[in-house]
Design a protein around this motif. Structure first.
Motif, PDB file in Angstrom:
ATOM      1  N   GLU A 370       0.829  -1.210   0.000  1.00 42.60           N
ATOM      2  CA  GLU A 370       0.000   0.000   0.000  1.00 42.60           C
ATOM      3  C   GLU A 370       0.864   1.260   0.000  1.00 42.60           C
ATOM      4  OE1 GLU A 370      -0.218  -2.426   2.188  1.00 42.60           O
ATOM      5  OE2 GLU A 370      -2.255  -3.276   2.134  1.00 42.60           O
ATOM      6  N   LEU A 373       1.432   2.105  -3.600  1.00 42.70           N
ATOM      7  CA  LEU A 373       0.209   2.636  -4.200  1.00 42.70           C
ATOM      8  C   LEU A 373      -0.018   4.069  -3.754  1.00 42.70           C
ATOM      9  CD1 LEU A 373      -2.344   2.332  -5.864  1.00 42.70           C
ATOM     10  CD2 LEU A 373      -3.451   1.227  -3.891  1.00 42.70           C
ATOM     11  N   VAL A 403      -4.347  -3.942  -4.043  1.00 44.08           N
ATOM     12  CA  VAL A 403      -3.257  -2.998  -4.326  1.00 44.08           C
ATOM     13  C   VAL A 403      -2.851  -3.090  -5.783  1.00 44.08           C
ATOM     14  CG1 VAL A 403      -0.864  -2.407  -3.817  1.00 44.08           C
ATOM     15  CG2 VAL A 403      -2.426  -2.986  -1.955  1.00 44.08           C
ATOM     16  N   LEU A 407      -2.936  -0.099  -8.655  1.00 44.13           N
ATOM     17  CA  LEU A 407      -1.810   0.287  -9.514  1.00 44.13           C
ATOM     18  C   LEU A 407      -2.180   0.193 -10.984  1.00 44.13           C
ATOM     19  CD1 LEU A 407       0.992  -1.571  -7.530  1.00 44.13           C
ATOM     20  CD2 LEU A 407       0.796   0.920  -7.785  1.00 44.13           C
ATOM     21  N   THR A 442     -10.260   2.716  -6.234  1.00 45.41           N
ATOM     22  CA  THR A 442      -9.718   2.030  -7.407  1.00 45.41           C
ATOM     23  C   THR A 442     -10.739   2.005  -8.539  1.00 45.41           C
ATOM     24  OG1 THR A 442      -8.169   0.685  -6.156  1.00 45.41           O
ATOM     25  CG2 THR A 442      -8.923  -0.212  -8.257  1.00 45.41           C
TER      26      THR A 442
END
Length: 973
Positions: A370, A373, A403, A407, A442
């Motif tokens: 994390e 990220l 995660v 990304l 996300t």
């Protein structure tokens, strides 16, 4: 407690002040315990300057130094300076210098522990010292820093250990008035004037009045000896707790209780160790800390260190937290800390600092992905190269899961920004298929990438899909509390969907919503204003557009932010182009060229150059057009579709018209063939057809163009945006009077008096005609007898009616049908838009808005409507009540902005807004008091005194006495 006060007292050091008098750069060089920080603090607080204090805590490179300065400026309420530095590290010091030079008041910057700077950090500090603006000051403190070159010859004062050491008089002052000369001489001999040792000697005297210095002990060990004497009567366990506490740079009740145990705070006070207070934190001088830690055995408790670091971070001291963990070599704790924070905290820490921390953490980050990220998200829209490199590194070591999906969403966004549309869409869809509904951020980021990919294709169906994606992204960000990304999604849907469709009113609403979300005066907000101004121009509100973007340009200049300056000037150039103001367009484009930034070498830079060529084509400046075309063609990010659009527009008015027709028709289906601009492409085709001799086809295309603008609800777009082509198409253009009756007229009353219709100035001439229009704009529908009485108070009714008829005829000839009869009254036509009405509606919306949006909305309304009502009619009775009403509303909006600035700690913004409010209304005491309070927090005591005295003088002239708050301020200053 008495001993605590004595050892903490700041010693007046006039001897040293005389040594540095007149020197803008001061270097304090000496070992630990020589009072560098204390004297530097006296320099910072003892001058009439806003002050920012940087204290380095670990080895730092140039980027880290810039990050530390940003944080120091924000703590000091100097957001203008902080915002000027934010951006690529290259040029950061230049931007800071520019912002410092733009300020009306000077700044003092102190950099402590400068020995921790690497070579590039030293060079940045040297550059700052060499070009320091007039009246500003730089204080550099550290060990062994005098050998570095700071500042120009004659501008630098260097104080070394010999200068900083206390002389006998200063030792006597520290020890107290009752001490004998013999004791003073003995302390001087024992300590050689070493300030830390002298202070500890004073503490020993307080705890044991019979104490006498051990003159046999010399050198640096004196502090250790004095500490041993001071702590001699304490149990070993208590001394151990104090040594543990000394490991930590910042102390508060929570840290003391956790590390030292219950009662440690009382022990710390009773012992009499000298501390200094910085806000909520107590700080032991470095020499004392080193002496305590050095005299104890064993390593620090790693659990205690980690607890304190997380406490620092939770208290807003992330820089201190990371320094503590890095100094203890706790890479696991550091990775865990970075993973636990919000990405915006890493952004505030500074990308240069984050880069160093990630390098320190290394492969340990695998256990806390994390952290990577968060770093990638922090770099978004700040450093695309760094963001991409971090994302590539992180995803190579990250297994499937939330995660990795986060990304992948960031990678998709960067892909669409680089024009890799299909790959970006595929990546975004893969994330959306795999992500859980709870992964709101996300999903929102993937939807941003998907929406941008759809919008790039421009067709109505793709724009519909883009709108759905953006709306879902906005909803996800709202639920997640991600205000900045919510604003970004609103900006994208406004500019990439509503604007492309020609739904300009909808685009304005979405941009207003984005701009007014609670995020303060940021670069993102200011660049959004550039897009907003373009939308306002499309709606015919170009006076508001110009006012808003000029305010953004002024802020950009204060910050030295080339991106804000460039985007604002770019928008001003378009506003001037639409008005066919060649000189103003050139001036605006010149501002961009005079303030180059990294963005000019990116995609946006190519778009600017193409726009510059388009502007010059529309204005007929062929030489400058060719200049911009050549630069656009040579740009590293040349876009073929955009170049094709430019070449087609050029061909329309020169060259082979048949070839021009082919080029314009070939634009359909490309990324820049917006549905909302169909009217414009039809107009281009009409001009080419007319030049080719196809009059009937040209007339048909003109009708198609005008029908398209009618569907948009903006009939006068051609006259406002393509005036040169309209003149070229005059043989097939509808009669001017027919077009004029359909055009909305825009009446400006704030600042200037002007009336524009269809892009043309039709302001009534000064005199009774202008006065009648002003009266109707302010009063609404008015009886004719009342108007006659105002315009011709000495005329009888019959004469007055005859004069009014003649006046209305002249106004109709000059301005069109802007006034209509309503029974026995006159009123402005509903087709006249009045900026005063826009301001009143905007102010009402502010007062009705929720607390989250109120400040942003108030700022937006003031950006466009902060000027005085009809300043050339300042003494007319008929304007007095309206002027007072508008002034009161403007002041209420300013107060909302000021409250928000205080809440955000942006004291510069608060001071500027209060100064503007006082200029509008100099007779209200409360704003003087608030301004003084802000200035005092910044350390600007003399300016606060001046403001307080202005308020006192104002009240005295009114026969009033200052209220309690102002009296308190006057006593303080």
């Amino acid at each position: 407690m008495a001993g605590q006060r004595t050892t903490n007292a700041l010693l007046s050091r006039r001897r040293l002040e005389r040594l540095i008098e007149g020197k803008p750069v001061v270097v304090l060089d000496g070992p630990g315990g020589y009072g560098k920080t204390t004297f530097g603090e006296q320099l910072v607080t003892g001058v009439e300057m806003a002050a920012a204090r940087v204290r380095l805590a670990q080895p730092t490179d140039g980027a880290g130094l810039l990050d530390a300065i940003v944080r120091a400026c924000r703590r000091a309420g100097l957001n203008d300076l902080a915002n000027s530095i934010v951006g690529p590290a290259d040029g950061g010091i230049d931007r800071l210098l520019g912002a410092m030079a733009q300020r009306s008041d000077p700044v003092v910057l102190m950099v402590d522990e400068a020995q921790l700077l690497g070579a590039d950090g030293v060079q940045l500090l040297a550059d700052l010292a060499a070009d320091l603006p007039d009246r500003c000051r730089l204080v550099v403190a550290g060990r062994g820093v005098a050998t570095r070159r700071f500042g120009r010859p004659g501008t630098v004062a260097v104080l070394d250990a010999g200068d900083l050491a206390f002389d006998a008089a200063e030792v006597a002052e520290v020890l107290g008035v009752a001490v004998s000369d013999a004791i003073v001489d003995a302390v001087v001999r024992a300590t050689d004037g070493w300030p830390a040792a002298v202070v500890l000697a004073a503490a020993n005297r307080i705890s044991d009045p019979g104490w006498h210095p051990d003159t046999r002990t010399g050198g640096r060990r004196i502090v250790e000896v004095l500490l041993d004497q001071l702590l001699a009567d304490l149990p070993d366990s208590t001394r151990g707790r104090l040594r543990e506490l000394a490991r930590f740079p910042l102390l508060d009740a929570a840290v003391i209780d956790h590390v030292g145990g219950v009662g440690a705070a009382v022990t710390l006070i009773d012992v009499g160790l000298p501390t200094q207070q910085f806000g909520r934190w107590s700080v032991l001088p470095d020499a004392i800390r080193e002496g305590l830690v050095g005299s104890g055995a064993g390593a620090a408790d790693p659990l205690a260190v980690r607890w304190v670091a997380f406490h620092y971070a939770d208290s807003g001291e992330l820089a201190a937290a990371t320094s503590l963990l890095a100094g203890e070599g706790d890479t696991q704790g550091l990775a865990e800390l970075l993973a636990s924070r919000h990405w915006s905290e890493l952004e505030a820490l500074g990308l240069g600092t984050v880069r160093v921390l990630l390098e320190l953490v290394g492969d340990t980050v695998v256990d806390h992905p994390e952290a990577m990220l968060n770093a990638v998200r922090a770099a978004d829209r700040r450093d695309p190269v760094l963001k991409s490199s971090w994302a590539t590194w992180a995803i190579s070591m990250c297994s499937d899961g939330p995660v990795r999906r986060g990304l992948q969403a960031e990678i998709a966004i960067e892909a669409v920004r680089l024009g890799e549309i299909d790959g970006a869409e595929a990546g975004a869809r893969a994330v959306l298929e795999a992500a859980e509904s709870s992964e709101r951020v996300t999903r929102g980021r993937a939807l941003i990438a998907l929406g941008m990919a759809h919008a790039f294709r421009t067709t109505p169906l793709e724009l519909h899909r883009a709108e759905i994606a953006f709306d879902e992204a906005i909803a996800n960000f709202a639920l997640a509390g991600e205000v900045r990304w919510q604003a970004y999604a609103l900006e994208r849907t406004a500019y990439l969907v509503a604007w492309k469709r020609g739904a300009y009113a909808r685009a304005a609403e979405q941009l207003e919503a984005a701009i007014t979300l609670p995020r303060g005066q940021t670069r993102d907000r200011l660049t959004a204003i550039s897009s907003y101004s373009e939308v306002l121009c499309a709606l015919g509100r170009d006076d508001e557009a110009r006012a808003a973007v000029q305010e953004a340009l002024a802020v950009g200049r204060r910050w030295g932010d080339t991106l804000v300056i460039g985007f604002s000037a770019w928008a001003l150039a378009w506003i001037a182009t639409y008005r066919e103001d060649v000189a103003a367009t050139r001036d605006a484009l010149r501002i961009v060229d005079d303030n180059p930034g990294p963005w000019l070498d990116q995609t946006a830079g190519h778009e600017l150059l193409v726009d510059g060529a388009l502007m010059m084509t529309m204005l007929g400046d062929l030489a400058l057009r060719d200049h911009y075309m050549q630069r656009a063609a040579a740009h590293p990010h040349t876009n073929a579709d955009l170049m094709a659009l430019l070449e087609a527009r050029v061909a329309v008015v020169e060259g082979d018209p048949v070839r021009a027709i082919q080029q314009v028709e070939a634009l359909e289906g490309t990324a820049y063939a917006d549905p909302g601009q169909l009217w414009q492409r039809s107009l281009w085709l009409a001009a080419a057809e007319l030049r080719a001799g196809n009059t009937a086809r040209a007339a048909e295309l003109v009708r198609q163009s005008l029908y398209a603008t009618e569907q948009l609800g903006l009939d006068d777009l051609p006259e406002r945006f393509e005036a040169r082509l309209v003149r070229l198409l005059e043989p097939v253009w509808p009669r001017t009077e027919e077009r004029a009756t359909k055009s909305v007229a825009h009446l400006t009353m704030l600042g200037d008096f002007a009336l524009r219709r269809g892009g043309a100035d039709c302001t009534p001439t000064q005199g009774h005609g202008a006065t009648l229009v002003k009266l109707l704009a302010l009063r609404g529908a008015s009886p004719t007898e009342q108007l006659i009485d105002t315009l011709w108070p000495d005329a009888d009714l019959v004469t007055g009616k005859a004069r009014l008829r003649n006046l209305l005829s002249r106004i109709r000839t000059q301005c069109g049908e802007i006034i209509e009869r309503r029974a026995e009254a006159l009123a402005l036509s509903d087709e006249v838009n009045v900026d005063v009405d826009d301001f009143e509606r905007g102010a009402a919306e502010v007062f009705a808005a929720d607390s989250q949006r109120r400040a942003g909305l108030a700022r937006l309304v003031l950006d466009a409507h902060s000027r005085e009502l009809l300043p050339t009619d300042a003494y007319e009775d008929w304007a007095a009540s309206a002027r007072e009403r508008i002034k009161r509303r403007q002041l209420s909006l300013v107060d909302i902005v000021v409250d928000d600035a205080f809440e955000r700690g942006d004291l510069d913004d608060a001071v500027r807004s209060l100064d503007a409010a006082i200029a509008i209304e100099p007779l209200e005491e409360g704003r003087y008091v608030r301004m003084c309070e802000a200035l005092l927090v910044q350390g600007r005591r003399a300016t606060a005194r001046e403001v307080g005295e202005r308020a006192s003088t104002m009240l005295d002239e009114l026969g009033l006495t200052p209220g309690p708050a102002l009296r308190a301020v006057l006593q303080t200053v």
